[in-house]
Design an enzyme around this catalytic site. Structure first.
Site, mmCIF file in Angstrom:
data_model
loop_
_atom_site.group_PDB
_atom_site.id
_atom_site.type_symbol
_atom_site.label_atom_id
_atom_site.label_comp_id
_atom_site.label_asym_id
_atom_site.label_seq_id
_atom_site.Cartn_x
_atom_site.Cartn_y
_atom_site.Cartn_z
ATOM 1 N N HIS A 138 0.895 -1.667 -0.359
ATOM 2 C CA HIS A 138 -0.076 -0.306 0.180
ATOM 3 C C HIS A 138 0.583 1.320 -0.045
ATOM 4 C CE1 HIS A 138 -3.751 -1.481 2.147
ATOM 5 N NE2 HIS A 138 -3.772 -2.953 1.031
ATOM 6 N N GLU A 177 1.224 4.007 2.117
ATOM 7 C CA GLU A 177 1.389 4.526 3.549
ATOM 8 C C GLU A 177 2.827 3.453 3.276
ATOM 9 O OE1 GLU A 177 -1.939 3.058 2.177
ATOM 10 O OE2 GLU A 177 -3.059 4.322 3.437
ATOM 11 N N CYS A 237 -5.828 1.243 5.809
ATOM 12 C CA CYS A 237 -6.896 0.324 6.439
ATOM 13 C C CYS A 237 -6.358 0.456 7.828
ATOM 14 C CB CYS A 237 -6.595 -0.550 5.431
ATOM 15 S SG CYS A 237 -5.294 -1.005 4.673
ATOM 16 N N CYS A 245 -2.534 -0.373 7.536
ATOM 17 C CA CYS A 245 -1.157 1.332 7.418
ATOM 18 C C CYS A 245 -1.808 1.436 8.791
ATOM 19 C CB CYS A 245 -2.194 1.881 6.550
ATOM 20 S SG CYS A 245 -1.697 0.893 5.296
#
Length: 185
Positions: free
Chosen positions: A66, A68, A96, A99
């Site tokens: 992801h 992040e 999410c 993260c």
């Protein structure tokens, strides 16, 4: 014009950088989410971008890739420390659970995000991990900074993906025209 930039104006400025990362993700056929980490000089100096990333799950074949997570890894490398104190994470979509957990573990004190994520958001929508008093770290959260362009980019991406599934020939036609055999001309 004043040299001082209000917090809101600087938040929009850095979120625009995250949106550029999201555009890069879309260009790579990744979910268009971008992230930027800015280090705030504790002695009051200039804020500087120390990491920028976008989703790369398809490209890297990694479910944890992801925006992040990649940006957090980059920032830790730049600072030479896993504690990302004096940093702000800018991300185009509400983080999410994975993260948000990494944000807590990295001790990031401030998170600014664009669009809310009602299906997976772990900052405000489904869970509130960044202000959970049971955890050893909490972060200040600024929500919905440039939420509209962030949300529109995501919506368009998924509309296009659904269209590709239904009508693959209409969405991505072969760019080279098919020539009939010479005997049929």
């Amino acid at each position: 014009m004043s040299k001082e930039i209000s917090v809101a104006e600087s938040d929009r400025e850095f979120m625009r950088l995250a949106l550029r990362e999201a555009e890069a993700a879309a260009a790579e056929d990744e979910v268009p989410i971008g992230a930027v980490i800015v280090h705030d000089n504790p002695s009051g100096g200039v804020r500087r971008v120390i990491a920028s990333a976008h989703n790369q799950r398809q490209q890297l074949r990694d479910p944890t890739a992801h925006a992040e997570m990649i940006a957090i890894t980059q920032a830790a490398g730049v600072l030479g420390d896993w504690r990302l104190e004096n940093c702000t994470l800018y991300v185009t979509l509400e983080p999410c659970a994975m993260c948000a957990g990494a944000i807590v573990l990295a001790r990031i004190p401030r998170v600014v995000y664009g669009a809310a994520d009602p299906k997976a958001g772990a900052v405000a929508s489904l869970y509130r991990l960044l202000d959970d008093s049971r955890l050893n770290h909490r972060a200040e959260v600024v929500a919905e900074v440039l939420a509209e362009p962030s949300g529109v980019m995501l919506s368009r991406f998924f509309v296009d993906k659904r269209r590709e599934k239904r009508e693959p020939d209409l969405v991505s036609p072969d760019p080279s025209p098919v020539q009939p055999p010479d005997d049929q001309i």
